[in-house]
Design a protein around this motif. Structure first.
Motif, PDB file in Angstrom:
ATOM      1  N   LEU A 207     -15.776  41.008  42.979  1.00 43.36           N
ATOM      2  CA  LEU A 207     -16.844  40.825  43.900  1.00 43.36           C
ATOM      3  C   LEU A 207     -17.548  39.842  43.442  1.00 43.36           C
ATOM      4  CD1 LEU A 207     -17.891  44.223  45.527  1.00 43.36           C
ATOM      5  CD2 LEU A 207     -16.724  42.367  46.546  1.00 43.36           C
ATOM      6  N   ALA A 208     -17.628  39.897  42.024  1.00 41.68           N
ATOM      7  CA  ALA A 208     -18.573  38.522  41.384  1.00 41.68           C
ATOM      8  C   ALA A 208     -17.907  37.570  41.021  1.00 41.68           C
ATOM      9  CB  ALA A 208     -18.805  39.096  39.791  1.00 41.68           C
ATOM     10  N   THR A 209     -16.345  37.214  41.153  1.00 43.61           N
ATOM     11  CA  THR A 209     -15.601  36.074  41.333  1.00 43.61           C
ATOM     12  C   THR A 209     -15.733  35.784  42.794  1.00 43.61           C
ATOM     13  OG1 THR A 209     -14.224  36.963  39.824  1.00 43.61           O
ATOM     14  CG2 THR A 209     -13.158  35.094  41.215  1.00 43.61           C
ATOM     15  N   LEU A 210     -15.845  36.309  43.786  1.00 44.61           N
ATOM     16  CA  LEU A 210     -16.106  35.886  45.221  1.00 44.61           C
ATOM     17  C   LEU A 210     -17.375  35.357  45.413  1.00 44.61           C
ATOM     18  CD1 LEU A 210     -14.758  35.974  48.167  1.00 44.61           C
ATOM     19  CD2 LEU A 210     -15.794  38.238  48.526  1.00 44.61           C
ATOM     20  N   ARG A 211     -18.428  35.756  44.784  1.00 44.05           N
ATOM     21  CA  ARG A 211     -19.793  35.017  45.000  1.00 44.05           C
ATOM     22  C   ARG A 211     -19.466  33.500  44.215  1.00 44.05           C
ATOM     23  NH1 ARG A 211     -21.526  40.330  43.561  1.00 44.05           N
ATOM     24  NH2 ARG A 211     -21.922  39.753  41.260  1.00 44.05           N
ATOM     25  N   ARG A 212     -18.780  33.655  43.063  1.00 46.60           N
ATOM     26  CA  ARG A 212     -18.696  32.394  42.473  1.00 46.60           C
ATOM     27  C   ARG A 212     -17.975  31.173  43.218  1.00 46.60           C
ATOM     28  NH1 ARG A 212     -17.890  35.619  37.838  1.00 46.60           N
ATOM     29  NH2 ARG A 212     -15.670  34.610  37.779  1.00 46.60           N
ATOM     30  N   MET A 213     -16.991  31.700  44.068  1.00 42.75           N
ATOM     31  CA  MET A 213     -16.307  30.917  44.861  1.00 42.75           C
ATOM     32  C   MET A 213     -17.156  30.406  46.137  1.00 42.75           C
ATOM     33  SD  MET A 213     -12.786  33.228  45.366  1.00 42.75           S
ATOM     34  CE  MET A 213     -11.756  31.934  46.351  1.00 42.75           C
ATOM     35  N   SER A 214     -18.467  30.591  46.353  1.00 43.85           N
ATOM     36  CA  SER A 214     -19.286  30.162  47.309  1.00 43.85           C
ATOM     37  C   SER A 214     -18.708  29.864  48.595  1.00 43.85           C
ATOM     38  CB  SER A 214     -19.930  28.739  46.720  1.00 43.85           C
ATOM     39  OG  SER A 214     -20.491  29.039  45.651  1.00 43.85           O
ATOM     40  N   THR A 215     -18.099  31.015  49.302  1.00 38.47           N
ATOM     41  CA  THR A 215     -17.493  30.790  50.541  1.00 38.47           C
ATOM     42  C   THR A 215     -18.369  30.303  51.652  1.00 38.47           C
ATOM     43  OG1 THR A 215     -17.814  32.823  51.218  1.00 38.47           O
ATOM     44  CG2 THR A 215     -15.805  32.567  50.115  1.00 38.47           C
ATOM     45  N   GLY A 216     -19.624  30.349  51.702  1.00 38.84           N
ATOM     46  CA  GLY A 216     -20.374  29.692  52.726  1.00 38.84           C
ATOM     47  C   GLY A 216     -20.818  30.875  53.771  1.00 38.84           C
ATOM     48  N   SER A 217     -20.136  32.122  53.514  1.00 38.06           N
ATOM     49  CA  SER A 217     -20.728  33.197  54.422  1.00 38.06           C
ATOM     50  C   SER A 217     -21.746  33.779  54.236  1.00 38.06           C
ATOM     51  CB  SER A 217     -19.304  34.270  54.471  1.00 38.06           C
ATOM     52  OG  SER A 217     -19.663  35.245  55.374  1.00 38.06           O
ATOM     53  N   SER A 218     -22.733  34.147  55.332  1.00 36.93           N
ATOM     54  CA  SER A 218     -23.973  34.545  55.001  1.00 36.93           C
ATOM     55  C   SER A 218     -23.795  36.311  55.346  1.00 36.93           C
ATOM     56  CB  SER A 218     -24.963  34.210  56.094  1.00 36.93           C
ATOM     57  OG  SER A 218     -24.510  34.257  57.385  1.00 36.93           O
ATOM     58  N   VAL A 219     -22.444  36.839  55.638  1.00 28.88           N
ATOM     59  CA  VAL A 219     -22.336  38.173  55.957  1.00 28.88           C
ATOM     60  C   VAL A 219     -21.888  39.012  54.838  1.00 28.88           C
ATOM     61  CG1 VAL A 219     -21.359  39.831  57.680  1.00 28.88           C
ATOM     62  CG2 VAL A 219     -21.810  37.568  58.175  1.00 28.88           C
ATOM     63  N   ARG A 220     -21.925  40.265  54.413  1.00 28.32           N
ATOM     64  CA  ARG A 220     -21.785  40.828  53.228  1.00 28.32           C
ATOM     65  C   ARG A 220     -19.986  40.785  53.401  1.00 28.32           C
ATOM     66  NH1 ARG A 220     -25.735  44.688  51.133  1.00 28.32           N
ATOM     67  NH2 ARG A 220     -24.121  46.104  51.068  1.00 28.32           N
ATOM     68  N   PRO A 221     -19.571  40.507  52.458  1.00 34.91           N
ATOM     69  CA  PRO A 221     -18.005  40.955  52.468  1.00 34.91           C
ATOM     70  C   PRO A 221     -17.634  42.532  52.620  1.00 34.91           C
ATOM     71  CG  PRO A 221     -18.620  40.726  50.035  1.00 34.91           C
ATOM     72  CD  PRO A 221     -19.796  40.167  50.988  1.00 34.91           C
ATOM     73  N   LEU A 222     -16.149  42.767  53.168  1.00 33.82           N
ATOM     74  CA  LEU A 222     -15.972  44.144  53.278  1.00 33.82           C
ATOM     75  C   LEU A 222     -14.975  44.347  52.539  1.00 33.82           C
ATOM     76  CD1 LEU A 222     -16.500  46.369  55.512  1.00 33.82           C
ATOM     77  CD2 LEU A 222     -14.535  45.497  56.749  1.00 33.82           C
ATOM     78  N   LEU A 223     -15.040  45.497  51.744  1.00 40.11           N
ATOM     79  CA  LEU A 223     -14.040  46.108  50.883  1.00 40.11           C
ATOM     80  C   LEU A 223     -13.336  47.187  51.601  1.00 40.11           C
ATOM     81  CD1 LEU A 223     -12.753  46.481  48.057  1.00 40.11           C
ATOM     82  CD2 LEU A 223     -14.358  48.404  47.719  1.00 40.11           C
ATOM     83  N   ARG A 224     -11.961  46.893  51.835  1.00 39.23           N
ATOM     84  CA  ARG A 224     -10.852  47.917  52.480  1.00 39.23           C
ATOM     85  C   ARG A 224     -10.197  48.580  51.355  1.00 39.23           C
ATOM     86  NH1 ARG A 224      -8.826  43.902  57.566  1.00 39.23           N
ATOM     87  NH2 ARG A 224      -8.163  42.992  55.766  1.00 39.23           N
ATOM     88  N   ALA A 225      -9.980  49.667  51.823  1.00 41.81           N
ATOM     89  CA  ALA A 225      -9.014  50.625  50.648  1.00 41.81           C
ATOM     90  C   ALA A 225      -8.629  51.912  51.374  1.00 41.81           C
ATOM     91  CB  ALA A 225      -9.792  50.985  49.199  1.00 41.81           C
ATOM     92  N   ASP A 226      -7.593  52.652  50.629  1.00 44.35           N
ATOM     93  CA  ASP A 226      -7.028  53.612  51.323  1.00 44.35           C
ATOM     94  C   ASP A 226      -7.782  54.739  50.638  1.00 44.35           C
ATOM     95  OD1 ASP A 226      -5.582  54.234  49.007  1.00 44.35           O
ATOM     96  OD2 ASP A 226      -3.822  53.147  49.423  1.00 44.35           O
ATOM     97  N   SER A 227      -7.551  56.166  50.994  1.00 41.97           N
ATOM     98  CA  SER A 227      -7.951  57.352  50.627  1.00 41.97           C
ATOM     99  C   SER A 227      -8.077  57.477  48.922  1.00 41.97           C
ATOM    100  CB  SER A 227      -7.619  58.517  51.367  1.00 41.97           C
ATOM    101  OG  SER A 227      -6.046  58.588  51.172  1.00 41.97           O
ATOM    102  N   ALA A 228      -6.949  56.755  48.434  1.00 41.64           N
ATOM    103  CA  ALA A 228      -6.886  57.093  47.073  1.00 41.64           C
ATOM    104  C   ALA A 228      -8.283  56.373  46.298  1.00 41.64           C
ATOM    105  CB  ALA A 228      -5.748  56.405  46.134  1.00 41.64           C
ATOM    106  N   PHE A 229      -8.859  55.690  46.984  1.00 40.82           N
ATOM    107  CA  PHE A 229     -10.012  54.989  46.459  1.00 40.82           C
ATOM    108  C   PHE A 229     -11.319  55.483  46.988  1.00 40.82           C
ATOM    109  CE2 PHE A 229      -6.377  52.317  46.065  1.00 40.82           C
ATOM    110  CZ  PHE A 229      -6.404  51.861  44.633  1.00 40.82           C
ATOM    111  N   TYR A 230     -11.177  56.481  47.744  1.00 43.66           N
ATOM    112  CA  TYR A 230     -12.494  57.079  48.329  1.00 43.66           C
ATOM    113  C   TYR A 230     -13.152  58.098  47.191  1.00 43.66           C
ATOM    114  CZ  TYR A 230     -15.542  59.854  51.195  1.00 43.66           C
ATOM    115  OH  TYR A 230     -16.648  60.576  51.683  1.00 43.66           O
ATOM    116  N   GLY A 231     -14.014  57.306  46.521  1.00 45.27           N
ATOM    117  CA  GLY A 231     -14.837  58.210  45.501  1.00 45.27           C
ATOM    118  C   GLY A 231     -16.125  57.587  45.377  1.00 45.27           C
TER     119      GLY A 231
END
Length: 469
Positions: A207-231
């Motif tokens: 997510l730090a790398t994504l911020r440095r890429m300056s995509t120009g989006s004003s909307v929060r990114p969305l992290l998608r994952a399966d149940s193994a990462f539900y913690g």
């Protein structure tokens, strides 16, 4: 198509020192140089002894071999045929590159991680890797995969959740509706490692790398994952870093209680445009219902660590219901639930369900890598294989950028690595020299000539003038 000549009229000789089989490496390595790959590797890698000397050139050679189709250290001989030595400098022997990789330790792999993330940020300034429309989110997908290995001398190899003996690679990608995935981060782990181990660390990094890429989006990114990462560790890190989450949940008692509280009259029927395969039953389904209910995740933790959101549930009729006298809700339907922190006003129930199912796009990245450099993990040394994974990711992102530069509005912009290699990299050429210049004589009527010319011109153009101080 048939062979045109009689067998006796044709012979083959390997005797031309001016031929190269992968002329497309010329613009690809220029693109890598412009993104700072050699400079960053040379300045950041501190691999010891003489085997770590000229780290920038050795990293470039390894990435070049992967771009040309190498999936093992021995395959790096691809760089040492015909006129390659005249076209490129420091085409190292495979033994030299193997010795370089085996000198890596965990700290050097982390240094290479930093090189990969900074190279990606620089690539994003050369090509629109993530094209974002007004109000669109960048989708960050997190998942792991088992890379199968053979033999008993692979450090860290063991049987993981899939029952396959191998090593576990954790990847995080970013994509939009109009942009194919790029890889933001990666980590190689032991085969027996549980999926969530170290996930929070990589989520914070990507997510730090994504911020440095300056995509120009004003909307929060969305992290998608399966149940193994539900913690809490993974979800909490994502929210702290400024992202929303959409994570599949396990059917624990709290989730079942929330599902049972959903009134029957709010279930909304959805139709799939194409039937999808149910992973548990193996059957194809084409109709389901969705509903949602407010939900607080991690209620067993301190109040400050609880996360409020909504539980979106998709249910389908169970084709093999349990034969009981008084069937319950869970006897009649199969349920798939995920927790999301997105706002219902901007992403309704049906839209949230469709968006979450798009998480499967990361499987295409896994398949792409396994069809290329990750067909093998070439060394018996774990850290050497960890470095190999990072280099494979760098090569993957380079092909993404090259496809966009060469054919922004066409199919190469979303093509697989194999397609980019076939059309833009594995182009045979004959070298000729005139007036201190090298000319690449390429095949006449090459079907992708326009795309190749566009990539070659863009990467060989002079750098932009420096701004006046």
């Amino acid at each position: 198509m048939q062979f045109k000549h009689a067998p006796a009229a044709v012979s083959a000789m390997f005797d031309d020192p001016n031929l190269v089989s992968a002329a497309g490496l010329a613009p690809m390595l220029r693109l890598a140089q412009r993104s700072g790959l050699d400079r960053l590797s040379q300045s950041r890698l501190t691999v010891p002894t003489d085997k770590g000397a000229n780290a920038g050139s050795k990293v470039m050679a390894l990435v070049a071999g992967m771009l040309a189709g190498a999936d093992s250290i021995d395959d790096m001989n691809l760089l040492r045929h015909g006129g390659m030595g005249r076209l490129f400098d420091r085409t190292y022997a495979p033994s030299t590159l193997g010795s370089f990789l085996r000198e890596f330790r965990f700290g050097h792999v982390r240094q290479l991680d930093a090189v990969a993330s900074r190279t990606l940020v620089n690539l994003a300034s050369a090509a629109p890797l993530l094209q974002v429309r007004d109000g669109e989110r960048v989708m960050v997908d997190l998942d792991d995969t088992i890379i199968e290995v053979h033999g008993y001398k692979k450090q860290g190899a063991s049987f993981g959740y899939s029952g396959v003996r191998g090593l576990n690679a954790l990847l995080a990608t970013a994509s939009t509706t109009s942009s194919a995935p790029v890889i933001l981060g990666q980590r190689l782990r032991q085969g027996k490692t549980g999926s969530p181990k170290g996930a929070a660390r990589i989520v914070g990094d990507v997510l730090a790398t994504l911020r440095r890429m300056s995509t120009g989006s004003s909307v929060r990114p969305l992290l998608r994952a399966d149940s193994a990462f539900y913690g809490h560790a993974t979800v909490g890190t994502a929210i702290t870093a400024g992202a929303d989450v959409s994570v599949t949940v396990r059917m624990d008692p709290a989730v079942k209680t929330a599902i049972a509280s959903i009134p029957d009259d709010i279930w909304e029927t959805i139709e799939y445009p194409n039937a999808i395969r149910d992973e548990v039953t193996g059957r194809w389904i084409s109709k389901a219902e969705v509903a949602e209910v407010p939900f607080v995740a991690f209620r067993s933790r301190k109040i400050a660590e609880r996360v409020e959101g909504r539980l979106v549930v998709r249910r389908i009729p169970d084709l093999n219901p349990k034969q009981v006298e008084q069937p319950t809700l869970f006897d009649s339907y199969r349920h798939h639930a995920f927790f999301t922190t997105t706002d219902k006003q901007t992403m309704g129930t049906v839209a949230a369900d469709k968006t979450h199912r798009g998480h499967a796009i990361i499987e295409q990245v896994h398949a792409d890598l396994k069809a290329g450099p990750l067909a093998h993990l070439p060394s018996g040394v774990f850290t050497a294989n960890s470095a190999w994974l990072v280099l494979a990711v760098i090569a993957f992102n380079l092909t993404r950028a090259a496809g966009l530069i060469a054919d922004r509005g066409g199919r190469l912009a979303r093509a697989t690595t194999a397609t980019i290699r076939r059309t833009l990299i594995s182009v045979p050429a004959r070298l000729a020299r005139t007036a201190r210049r090298i000319i690449l004589h390429l095949p006449d009527a090459w079907p992708w000539q326009t795309a190749f010319d566009r990539l070659f011109t863009a990467t060989h153009a002079p750098p932009p003038p420096a701004a006046a101080s």
